[in-house]
Design an enzyme around this catalytic site. Structure first.
Site, PDB file in Angstrom:
ATOM      1  N   TYR A 145      45.400  31.666  29.263  1.00  0.00           N
ATOM      2  CA  TYR A 145      44.382  31.859  28.663  1.00  0.00           C
ATOM      3  C   TYR A 145      44.377  33.235  27.963  1.00  0.00           C
ATOM      4  CZ  TYR A 145      39.478  31.736  27.527  1.00  0.00           C
ATOM      5  OH  TYR A 145      38.309  32.112  26.822  1.00  0.00           O
TER       6      TYR A 145
ATOM      7  N   THR B  96      41.995  38.410  26.008  1.00  0.00           N
ATOM      8  CA  THR B  96      42.076  39.898  25.928  1.00  0.00           C
ATOM      9  C   THR B  96      43.137  40.383  24.964  1.00  0.00           C
ATOM     10  OG1 THR B  96      41.211  40.128  27.933  1.00  0.00           O
ATOM     11  CG2 THR B  96      41.984  42.046  27.401  1.00  0.00           C
TER      12      THR B  96
ATOM     13  N   GLY C  66      47.583  36.107  32.363  1.00  0.00           N
ATOM     14  CA  GLY C  66      48.416  35.794  33.358  1.00  0.00           C
ATOM     15  C   GLY C  66      49.476  34.671  33.096  1.00  0.00           C
TER      16      GLY C  66
ATOM     17  N   THR D 122      37.397  44.695  37.926  1.00  0.00           N
ATOM     18  CA  THR D 122      37.732  44.684  36.560  1.00  0.00           C
ATOM     19  C   THR D 122      37.742  43.340  35.716  1.00  0.00           C
ATOM     20  OG1 THR D 122      38.965  46.631  37.031  1.00  0.00           O
ATOM     21  CG2 THR D 122      39.374  45.749  34.807  1.00  0.00           C
TER      22      THR D 122
ATOM     23  N   GLU E  92      37.546  39.517  34.524  1.00  0.00           N
ATOM     24  CA  GLU E  92      36.056  38.495  34.367  1.00  0.00           C
ATOM     25  C   GLU E  92      35.097  39.320  34.028  1.00  0.00           C
ATOM     26  OE1 GLU E  92      36.582  35.249  33.250  1.00  0.00           O
ATOM     27  OE2 GLU E  92      34.630  35.556  34.120  1.00  0.00           O
TER      28      GLU E  92
HETATM   29  C1  LIG Z   1      44.830  41.973  36.771  1.00  0.00           C
HETATM   30  C2  LIG Z   1      44.152  41.240  35.355  1.00  0.00           C
HETATM   31  C3  LIG Z   1      44.076  40.173  34.928  1.00  0.00           C
HETATM   32  C4  LIG Z   1      43.771  39.652  33.654  1.00  0.00           C
HETATM   33  N1  LIG Z   1      43.881  38.556  33.303  1.00  0.00           N
HETATM   34  C5  LIG Z   1      43.548  38.105  32.017  1.00  0.00           C
HETATM   35  C6  LIG Z   1      43.925  36.875  31.339  1.00  0.00           C
HETATM   36  O1  LIG Z   1      44.524  35.921  32.089  1.00  0.00           O
HETATM   37  N2  LIG Z   1      43.465  36.474  30.335  1.00  0.00           N
HETATM   38  C7  LIG Z   1      42.685  37.513  29.615  1.00  0.00           C
HETATM   39  O2  LIG Z   1      42.450  37.136  28.264  1.00  0.00           O
HETATM   40  N3  LIG Z   1      42.491  38.639  30.031  1.00  0.00           N
HETATM   41  C8  LIG Z   1      42.776  39.054  31.255  1.00  0.00           C
HETATM   42  N4  LIG Z   1      42.452  40.243  31.859  1.00  0.00           N
HETATM   43  C9  LIG Z   1      41.793  41.136  30.963  1.00  0.00           C
HETATM   44  C10 LIG Z   1      40.366  41.574  31.462  1.00  0.00           C
HETATM   45  O3  LIG Z   1      39.664  40.211  31.295  1.00  0.00           O
HETATM   46  C11 LIG Z   1      39.789  42.676  30.960  1.00  0.00           C
HETATM   47  O4  LIG Z   1      40.442  43.703  31.366  1.00  0.00           O
HETATM   48  C12 LIG Z   1      38.405  43.093  31.381  1.00  0.00           C
HETATM   49  O5  LIG Z   1      37.561  41.971  30.775  1.00  0.00           O
HETATM   50  C13 LIG Z   1      37.631  44.478  31.360  1.00  0.00           C
HETATM   51  O6  LIG Z   1      37.865  44.624  29.862  1.00  0.00           O
HETATM   52  P1  LIG Z   1      38.476  46.084  29.412  1.00  0.00           P
HETATM   53  O7  LIG Z   1      39.823  46.191  30.064  1.00  0.00           O
HETATM   54  O8  LIG Z   1      38.654  46.156  27.685  1.00  0.00           O
HETATM   55  O9  LIG Z   1      37.488  46.949  29.780  1.00  0.00           O
HETATM   56  P2  LIG Z   1      37.004  48.115  28.815  1.00  0.00           P
HETATM   57  O10 LIG Z   1      35.823  47.445  28.197  1.00  0.00           O
HETATM   58  O11 LIG Z   1      37.891  48.963  27.778  1.00  0.00           O
HETATM   59  O12 LIG Z   1      36.430  49.250  29.967  1.00  0.00           O
HETATM   60  C14 LIG Z   1      36.483  50.565  30.123  1.00  0.00           C
HETATM   61  C15 LIG Z   1      35.439  51.116  30.401  1.00  0.00           C
HETATM   62  O13 LIG Z   1      34.259  51.155  29.847  1.00  0.00           O
HETATM   63  C16 LIG Z   1      33.282  50.750  30.098  1.00  0.00           C
HETATM   64  N5  LIG Z   1      32.410  50.005  29.160  1.00  0.00           N
HETATM   65  C17 LIG Z   1      32.905  49.239  28.320  1.00  0.00           C
HETATM   66  N6  LIG Z   1      32.098  48.490  27.348  1.00  0.00           N
HETATM   67  C18 LIG Z   1      30.862  49.107  27.992  1.00  0.00           C
HETATM   68  C19 LIG Z   1      29.524  48.634  27.783  1.00  0.00           C
HETATM   69  N7  LIG Z   1      29.227  47.794  26.646  1.00  0.00           N
HETATM   70  N8  LIG Z   1      28.686  49.180  28.380  1.00  0.00           N
HETATM   71  C20 LIG Z   1      28.679  50.244  29.317  1.00  0.00           C
HETATM   72  N9  LIG Z   1      30.149  50.428  29.642  1.00  0.00           N
HETATM   73  C21 LIG Z   1      31.107  49.789  28.945  1.00  0.00           C
HETATM   74  C22 LIG Z   1      33.612  50.193  31.365  1.00  0.00           C
HETATM   75  O14 LIG Z   1      32.599  50.040  32.345  1.00  0.00           O
HETATM   76  C23 LIG Z   1      34.546  50.592  31.793  1.00  0.00           C
HETATM   77  O15 LIG Z   1      34.593  52.143  32.448  1.00  0.00           O
HETATM   78  C24 LIG Z   1      42.947  40.734  33.053  1.00  0.00           C
HETATM   79  C25 LIG Z   1      42.826  42.023  33.550  1.00  0.00           C
HETATM   80  C26 LIG Z   1      43.407  42.117  34.581  1.00  0.00           C
HETATM   81  C27 LIG Z   1      43.334  43.789  35.202  1.00  0.00           C
END
Ligand SMILES: Cc1cc2nc3c(=O)[nH]c(=O)nc-3n(C[C@H](O)[C@H](O)[C@H](O)COP(=O)(O)OP(=O)(O)OC[C@H]3O[C@@H](n4cnc5c(N)ncnc54)[C@H](O)[C@@H]3O)c2cc1C
Ligand SMILES: Cc1cc2nc3c(=O)[nH]c(=O)nc-3n(C[C@H](O)[C@H](O)[C@H](O)COP(=O)(O)OP(=O)(O)OC[C@H]3O[C@@H](n4cnc5c(N)ncnc54)[C@H](O)[C@@H]3O)c2cc1C
Lengths: 670, 670
Positions: A135, A138, A177, A420, A422
């Site tokens: 899927y 991101t 993943g 982090t 989902e």
């Molecule tokens: C082990 C792992 C597996 C994953 N697997 C998948 C997968 O299979 N498919 C897929 O598509 N994705 C996957 N992901 C991605 C995952 O869904 C995202 O990392 C997650 O949704 C967090 O988003 P981000 O990394 O953009 O964090 P960011 O949004 O960049 O967060 C950074 C900081 O900003 C803050 N922040 C961001 N926006 C706001 C807001 N609006 N209000 C307040 N604070 C905010 C957050 O709290 C955090 O402290 C995976 C991630 C990990 C770590």
């Protein structure tokens, strides 16, 4: 004193039948027995052997994770095992790998969003593992903000195809993943463009690798994103697309559609709700897992603390079991109560999802707003509690808890991502806060509330209610505990509403600048709201089990003590807030602390029995310190002896680095 | 908005000269320049290349750590570099390996406890790396309780040798760094038996491996203990001895001695004090490192939060830098203040050690009890703050913070052991508590106190003192902050003393059952005492630097804001305690929370400049997210592309696992 004797003695101290409680928590003795059989089956297979699990290189972990998943899959087909057996085997073997997203997201998305024809086309291939999917949502530049995704799918009316493309570095897909080296297909989330118009993110099935060679198709750059803190059996991947053409029916069209001529048919209004339903499901499983993982860590640390003896006041006297130090037991037993609270919350959450799912089948979405708010906040609170709790449990084990052989470091490093993925926990709490702020506004305008926020109306009617606790044991009463937790949640909700209103110059609003600059208060309120809900659920589950006679008096009494301790520990976390608006006095807070000590002392004899009730086989825990029999030192030494660094006596640095320095002859040759 | 532009724009916002502050923190511009030169030198050497550091297998990490240490050592000899250069290079390259204990414990112990003859015999070999040593104290069964060690050294008068022996599984030495595969010698802590009498643990130099072959000597079983949560370049080892004979002069005899005829000469009374002095030194370095590690994590997370943009209220509008979300900045900026507080504490701690060391040379040990109590508690508090802070900083980075390429997971996993080794933190706090309880008894009997616990006398004179804060900005004043922190510490000390007295049936005592069952309160008191000390030191250092004109007005003003924030954040942690005995009102606590927000907002423009002042070269941080230039997405992708799993397009599972499933031809062959 020897650790094996200590472990046995602990079990004699118990005041209840740990097997009865284990059977209750696993829905019957037969299920527990079935698990034992599956453990035997797994132990007989090379791909599920765990003796070398902590020694694997990244490559070995990646290949091993796939072998285990495929092994289980073939076992199920060969032996015609049930789906439930398959799930149990996956959790017993616990070897995350390149198939997680195929099972957890690719198939469910096709089921949920594909047309009947699309399902007929893809699902048989999926089920036979003739294709493997993931899927891909991101991107390097966007995780939380899904609406900001940059990957595009442009409909070309001439060829009746979509052209999918990554227009920038930041639009590179990142994290899915299994996408790095395993998946042949992805569900691609891309902005749909039809006739120049941007319809926002939609889902497409895109093949990325050749089935005969596994090489990336033309226009596709794909690879593994590199090593992570944990979960390294999974090949999370990156993907960049250069004007790749896919057929029109690659778009999942159960809801939104694009016709041949290029007409966009928007999804029915309920579509968004269906998407929320999937999210609620995934979050429910995360809540369930939180109890599962925290209880494993608590099992390991408690069992070890019961057989580890350290320090005697006088030399020659027996040393104390470290579980008998106030500082160790007052950490581990409250953690035990949290683990049980999360286990019960996970069960309730799954039940709630299933009853919502039946209602949904009848077209009834009425509970969705409430369920969405609860599941977001519970996702955040339960993963926070579990992640912090696992590391806290680990630190109680002294030096030996730092060894992979203890099982604890891997548990933490692979679990903590749940805070982090989902949905980052802060963002999740803010979802709950949105619901709470709407409720707060409703309260101000005198509207009656129902559901989980009902207590806000009551609190508004009695703004000067005071804590009625007079003696330490009063704090044990569910009524006092719930009143105090509700008071804190109502107070923090009112406080957050005030901060938000001030930031917004009086205008109410649940996003934008005022919202973003009030988020600390909003998150505090959401956390308190969910903490109340979690505790309330724990009380209700235990009372129901007991009144419905699903549990006899012995285990029911111990669970009630755990409930009481959970309430007290949760309230102690909020000691400042309890007093800030005068709800409780300093003396009442001091009583709370005293009561925690009393409850911990009361539960102490049952500590090890309570780990037994979680029902983890040694095979599953894979921990030298968490072994049921207590034989910890022998297990540590045995594990060390099979460490690959010990393959030769002189070690891998002798020839290249050490011999030229240390060997007198070699030195004289220089 | 592009991250590189964002990074540049941040630096334009700063209100002070970050280079001036960096020079101050590194004792001069010349030292900073020298560091830059050493970075260049390291970057030109294969053994200190960091581009593949996050991809290493355990074996590669072990060999690599040794190569780096030997490389630096040879560089120092070849280029005649100073000891200071060597230390700087070790910290820049940061590649812990099999030589850590040789440098950090083996040589210092011989220097501290060896006779002049023993020093003359061993030190030249050590310095030329013709032998490699470690420090073998901990056993499988004993870490904290050193007096309980079981390894024995029995003097055999006939042969004038000691027979060293491991009498049980639990007596197996376990943990010594470098002992697994590297060390040829150990300082063995073993119970000395002479003529049947047990004199307790003493130190012996024992050769364990043959210098020409590196094979274990007869009677020696030695190996690596296996992989750990972090620090895997270090081969912590196990060691079991089967009646191994060593000469009489293998016992380090500067203090205690055994004569040829088997007479035991006890150490002079000051010996114990000398041992404490070494402990104080090691703890001082741990305090110093805590600031170092936390500031690295804060640098990475803050820089990333300044260039990561996520979520726009309306699509198309620029997304917010995540550092501008209240929830992110109210975590990162208080952490920044903690990192600065620890950096200043580390400097003061080293100064204190050095001035104690000069006094000691004059035979003056008077400050030792105080210094011992402080250094124990500071070891615990500073490592708690740093370990928790590193993980908190990591979680602010969303998904990308879970990647090793961010640098943060390795920082956490290798740092967190500091909460355990050199004394588990709980046990450390209890050392401080012992000192505090003695002080509390002295206060009760009306004795005047001096030193760090002096405030307890004042508090006892004014038991009903109240917080004098009336307006939010009052909370910024050092006097109000210190008064409040002292009130909390005094209250918790009195509370712990009461709990202890109750548990002991009125009898005062600083060990035994009553002590062990009061340890939660004792630890709380110790923590509060040390928290006051840490903040007081931060205030004094900044005021001194400013009044001595070591800093100009710009950086001094920003540091004062950090000091204020540190005080406020520390007090907010104690919100419950502040109110419990009525020292502060709920309203005053609410003002405290408001003031944290004000200070965070005020510091926000300087956030990135404050990371620059820590002065970490990119080479040292080795972080895709913490790069000075902000080019984070390119760095992540570049790092992924060099990941070993991407060595082939089809990946290591294709042939063994995937092809038989996915390839139609392969399938039809089955
Ligand atoms: C082990 C792992 C597996 C994953 N697997 C998948 C997968 O299979 N498919 C897929 O598509 N994705 C996957 N992901 C991605 C995952 O869904 C995202 O990392 C997650 O949704 C967090 O988003 P981000 O990394 O953009 O964090 P960011 O949004 O960049 O967060 C950074 C900081 O900003 C803050 N922040 C961001 N926006 C706001 C807001 N609006 N209000 C307040 N604070 C905010 C957050 O709290 C955090 O402290 C995976 C991630 C990990 C770590
Ligand atoms: C990475 C690493 C490197 C190391 N390197 C070396 C080395 O080079 N050489 C060497 O000799 N050793 C080394 N050690 C061992 C280290 O010194 C011990 O692990 C440490 O002193 C803690 O002791 P322990 O493991 O016995 O913990 P334990 O004492 O078993 O602690 C377990 C629990 O019991 C509690 N506890 C124990 N005693 C008391 C008490 N009296 N009061 C209250 N609570 C108590 C602790 O707080 C903890 O929660 C290393 C350890 C690590 C993790």
């Amino acid at each position: 004193a020897n650790p094996v004797d200590d472990a046995a003695a602990e079990r004699l101290k118990a005041t209840f039948d740990s097997e009865e409680l284990a059977a209750f928590l696993h829905d019957g003795v037969d299920k527990l027995q079935r698990r034992e059989e599956l453990v035997k089956l797994l132990q007989s297979q090379p791909w599920s052997d765990k003796t070398h699990r902590y020694f694997l290189t990244r490559e070995q972990e990646y290949v091993g994770g796939l072998e285990a998943a495929v092994g289980i899959w073939q076992q199920m087909r060969g032996e015609r095992l049930s789906m439930e057996d398959g799930i149990t085997m996956r959790s017993l073997a616990y070897f995350p790998g390149g198939l997680e997203l195929h099972i957890g997201m690719f198939i469910p998305t096709i089921l949920g969003q594909g047309t009947p024809e699309q399902q007929a086309k893809w699902l048989p291939l999926c089920n036979r593992l003739q294709i493997i999917g993931t899927y891909a949502q991101t991107e390097l530049g966007h995780g939380t903000f899904v609406r900001g995704l940059q990957t595009v799918a442009v409909y070309d009316e001439a060829s009746k195809e979509f052209v999918v493309h990554s227009p920038s570095l930041e639009s590179t897909k990142w994290w899915p993943g299994g996408m790095g080296k395993t998946a042949t297909h992805v569900i691609l989330m891309a902005r749909l463009f039809v006739k120049g118009k941007d319809y926002g993110p939609h889902s497409f099935v895109v093949q990325i690798r050749d089935l005969a060679t596994h090489l990336p198709l033309a226009g596709v750059s794909v690879g593994d994103i590199g090593p992570k803190m944990g979960f390294n059996g999974v090949d999370n991947g990156y993907l960049s697309l250069d004007h790749v053409r896919i057929p029109r029916d690659a778009m999942l069209m159960r809801f939104a559609q694009v016709t041949e001529e290029g007409r966009y048919i928007p999804p029915p209004p309920d579509n968004q709700k269906a998407a929320y339903a999937t999210m609620v499901y995934v979050r429910a499983t995360i809540v369930r897992d939180s109890g599962d993982f925290l209880s494993r860590a608590v099992t390991i640390a408690t069992r070890y603390a019961a057989v580890r003896r350290q320090t005697a006041t006088k030399l020659g006297e027996p040393e104390l079991q470290v579980l008998d130090y106030d500082n160790v037991q007052q950490i581990l037993l409250p953690l035990m109560s949290r683990a049980y609270a999360l286990v019960f919350m996970g069960r309730s959450m799954m039940d709630m999802y299933h009853s919502f799912d039946s209602a949904r089948a009848r077209g009834d979405f009425s509970v969705l707003p409430e369920l969405h708010a609860l599941s977001s906040g519970l996702k955040a609170l339960s993963t926070d509690i579990a992640a912090t709790g696992i590391e806290t449990a680990r630190r109680q084990c002294g030096g030996h808890g730092y060894m992979l052989a203890s099982g604890l470091p891997t548990l933490f490093n692979s679990y903590v991502q749940n805070c982090t993925w989902e949905g980052d926990n802060n963002v999740m709490y803010l979802q709950t806060a949105r619901y709470l702020m709407k409720a707060a506004i409703a309260v101000q305008t005198g509207k009656p509330l129902t559901g989980s926020a009902k207590y806000l109306s009551d609190a508004a009617r009695q703004p000067n209610a005071k804590c009625q606790v007079a003696a330490p044991e009063d704090w044990r009463a569910p009524a006092h505990q719930l009143a105090a937790l509700a008071a804190v949640a109502a107070q923090l909700t009112a406080q957050a509403a005030a901060v938000l209103a001030r930031a917004g110059g009086g205008r109410p609003g649940v996003e934008g600048e005022a919202w973003n600059s009030s988020s600390v208060d909003l998150i505090r309120a959401a956390r308190a709201h969910i903490a109340l809900y979690l505790h309330q659920n724990f009380i209700e589950c235990v009372e129901a089990a007991s009144s419905q006679r699903k549990l006899s008096a012995g285990p029911a009494a111990v669970l009630r003590q755990l409930v009481a301790l959970h309430g007290v520990a949760t309230l102690l976390d909020a000691a400042g807030d309890l007093q800030e608006r005068g709800y409780a006095t300093g003396r009442q807070v001091a009583l709370l602390r005293g009561e925690q000590r009393t409850l911990v002392r009361a539960l102490r004899p049952n500590a090890v029995a309570l780990t037994d009730s979680f029902g983890y086989p040694d095979y599953m825990l894979n921990s030298a310190l968490g072994r049921r029999d207590g034989n910890v030192y022998q297990a540590l030494l045995d594990s060390a002896k099979s460490s690959p660094l010990n393959a030769t006596q002189e070690g891998p640095a002798w020839k290249p680095v050490l011999e030229p320095l240390l060997n007198p002859q070699a030195r004289s040759r220089l």
